[in-house]
Design a protein around this motif. Sequence first.
Motif, short mmCIF file in Angstrom:
data_model
loop_
_atom_site.label_atom_id
_atom_site.label_comp_id
_atom_site.label_asym_id
_atom_site.label_seq_id
_atom_site.Cartn_x
_atom_site.Cartn_y
_atom_site.Cartn_z
N VAL A 14 75.72 41.49 48.65
CA VAL A 14 77.36 42.32 49.00
C VAL A 14 77.69 41.92 47.46
CG1 VAL A 14 79.11 42.40 50.82
CG2 VAL A 14 76.78 41.50 51.40
N GLY A 15 78.01 43.20 46.78
CA GLY A 15 79.58 42.79 46.28
C GLY A 15 80.22 42.53 45.88
N ALA A 16 81.65 42.03 45.02
CA ALA A 16 83.44 42.02 45.44
C ALA A 16 83.46 42.70 45.94
CB ALA A 16 83.56 41.16 43.95
N ASP A 17 82.94 44.02 45.83
CA ASP A 17 84.25 45.27 47.03
C ASP A 17 83.47 46.29 48.08
OD1 ASP A 17 81.66 46.30 45.84
OD2 ASP A 17 82.62 47.81 45.02
N GLY A 18 82.76 45.09 48.49
CA GLY A 18 82.34 45.05 49.67
C GLY A 18 80.61 45.59 50.46
N LYS A 19 80.41 46.15 48.78
CA LYS A 19 79.11 47.48 48.86
C LYS A 19 78.07 46.68 48.48
CE LYS A 19 82.34 51.29 47.49
NZ LYS A 19 82.36 52.59 46.55
N ARG A 20 77.13 46.98 48.92
CA ARG A 20 75.86 46.37 48.97
C ARG A 20 75.81 46.73 47.57
NH1 ARG A 20 70.07 47.60 49.06
NH2 ARG A 20 69.40 45.82 50.36
N ILE A 21 74.73 45.90 46.46
CA ILE A 21 74.49 46.43 45.51
C ILE A 21 72.78 45.87 44.78
CG2 ILE A 21 76.23 46.31 43.77
CD1 ILE A 21 75.89 44.11 42.89
N GLU A 22 72.12 46.32 44.59
CA GLU A 22 70.21 45.90 44.37
C GLU A 22 70.37 44.74 42.82
OE1 GLU A 22 67.83 48.36 46.00
OE2 GLU A 22 67.79 47.97 47.98
N MET A 23 69.25 43.68 42.74
CA MET A 23 69.14 44.09 41.19
C MET A 23 68.22 42.94 41.65
SD MET A 23 71.27 40.39 41.05
CE MET A 23 71.11 39.41 40.15
N LEU A 24 67.15 42.68 40.43
CA LEU A 24 66.28 41.72 40.45
C LEU A 24 65.91 40.54 40.56
CD1 LEU A 24 63.93 44.06 37.78
CD2 LEU A 24 63.69 44.13 40.46
N VAL A 25 65.04 39.17 42.03
CA VAL A 25 65.52 38.61 41.13
C VAL A 25 64.09 37.70 41.60
CG1 VAL A 25 67.72 38.30 42.29
CG2 VAL A 25 65.61 38.15 43.98
N PRO A 26 63.69 36.39 40.92
CA PRO A 26 62.68 35.58 41.09
C PRO A 26 61.75 36.21 43.14
CG PRO A 26 63.64 34.02 39.90
CD PRO A 26 64.65 35.42 39.98
N GLY A 27 60.62 36.37 43.12
CA GLY A 27 60.38 36.43 43.74
C GLY A 27 59.01 35.53 44.45
N SER A 28 57.79 35.85 45.03
CA SER A 28 57.47 34.56 45.12
C SER A 28 55.84 34.63 44.03
CB SER A 28 56.50 34.36 46.16
OG SER A 28 57.90 34.83 47.56
N PHE A 29 54.84 34.25 44.20
CA PHE A 29 54.09 33.78 43.13
C PHE A 29 52.20 33.61 43.66
CE2 PHE A 29 56.12 29.64 43.17
CZ PHE A 29 55.40 28.95 43.05
N TYR A 30 51.48 33.47 42.51
CA TYR A 30 50.42 32.99 43.25
C TYR A 30 49.59 32.12 42.57
CZ TYR A 30 45.58 34.06 45.41
OH TYR A 30 43.85 34.05 45.36
N GLU A 31 49.32 30.81 42.69
CA GLU A 31 48.70 29.53 42.28
C GLU A 31 47.59 29.23 42.53
OE1 GLU A 31 50.90 25.43 42.78
OE2 GLU A 31 49.87 25.85 44.56
#
Length: 332
Positions: free
Chosen positions: A282-299
Amino acid sequence: MTLQKILAALVGDDDAATLLRTLAVDPRLTGDGAVSRAHLAQALSMVLFGDLLKRVSSGRAYVEQTLADGGRVVFDHGALRTVAWPSNGTLPSGRAAIARVLEAFGYRQSAVYPLERLKMTGYSYTQSDFSESIAQYFVSEFHPERFSPDFQATVSRVVSRSIDPLPAALATRLEAVKDGAEVSLAEATVLVRAAVACFARHHPEPSLGDYERLKSESAEMAWIATEGNAFNHATDRVADVFATAQRERLAGRALKEQVEVSATGRVKQTALIADKVQRGFVGADGKRIEMLVPGSFYEFITRERLPNSERLDLAFDAGNATGIFKVTSATP
C-alpha cells in the motif's frame, strides 16, 4: 497406494505422480492400508515441496536437472519464519501456529537453536516414526521486543490483523489426531489441506513505508512482512554439498559464496540465492503498488553419521542457519 490417494485428492493425479517421481519416499509408506500419522506428515511435506518449486524457479531448474540425470530428491527439511508477537487477529503467536499441526502429524520438538545475531530462535521438529526419511521442519521465531520501540510498533501494524486459517473444528480434530484418533482417507485429505493452508501469509499486504521501516533494522522481519509463514526453503540432502555447489555454479545458478559447516563438522549446508518475487504494497497515497522483493529459496545439505552409529546426525547448527538466512536479504 494410500499416500498416492491422499496426494491425488490434494493436487490432482498428474501432480501427485510428479511428486512421487521426484521425491524419495520410505518404502514402508508406499503400500495400501490404513492412514497413519506418517502418511499425513509425508503428504504435507510433499505438497509444500511442490508449492515451493512453483515459486522458486532456480530450485525447479535444479530439480528438473536432477530428474533428467536419473536422480531423486531426498527432502531433508523445510523451513519457515514466525513472529513471537501478540496481535488483535486470531492467528496464534509464533511457532504455536505451526506446531499444533506438526505435533498432530507425529512431530516432536527436537532441539532449540538461539540465533542471537538475527534476534531469532530456531526450533527443529522431527517426525517420531520416520525421523530420517520424512522431512524435518526448522521453525524460526522472530523477537520484535529486541528491537527499537518504533520497530515494534511497525511489527504490530503489519501483523495486527493476522487471521487464523485453521477453523476451530479442525483445530480440535487435530488435537484428537495428536492423541491417537484414527483418520479415514477422506478426512486425511481435509486435514492435510488445512495444514497446508497454515504455511502462508495471514496478514494483509503491508504498507511500503512499514516494509522499508522493518527492512532498515531486520531483513528477516521485512521478509515475513511480505511472505508470512510461507515455506521459506526446501532442502535436498545430497552426498557431497561441495560437489553440488560446484555443479550449480557451472549451471549458472546464483549460489551462496561459501558452504556453512557446523561446529561438529558433520552438517554442511549451502543454498541458492532467493528468487525475487513480485509483491504488493500500500503506497503513501493509499494505492496498491508492486515491487520485486526476496522470496523463498532452495538449499542443499550433507549429513554425516553420528560417531560409532549408523544413525544420521539430524541436528542443525545456529551458525549454519545464521549464514543461510543471508540469502533472503535484499543484498545477500
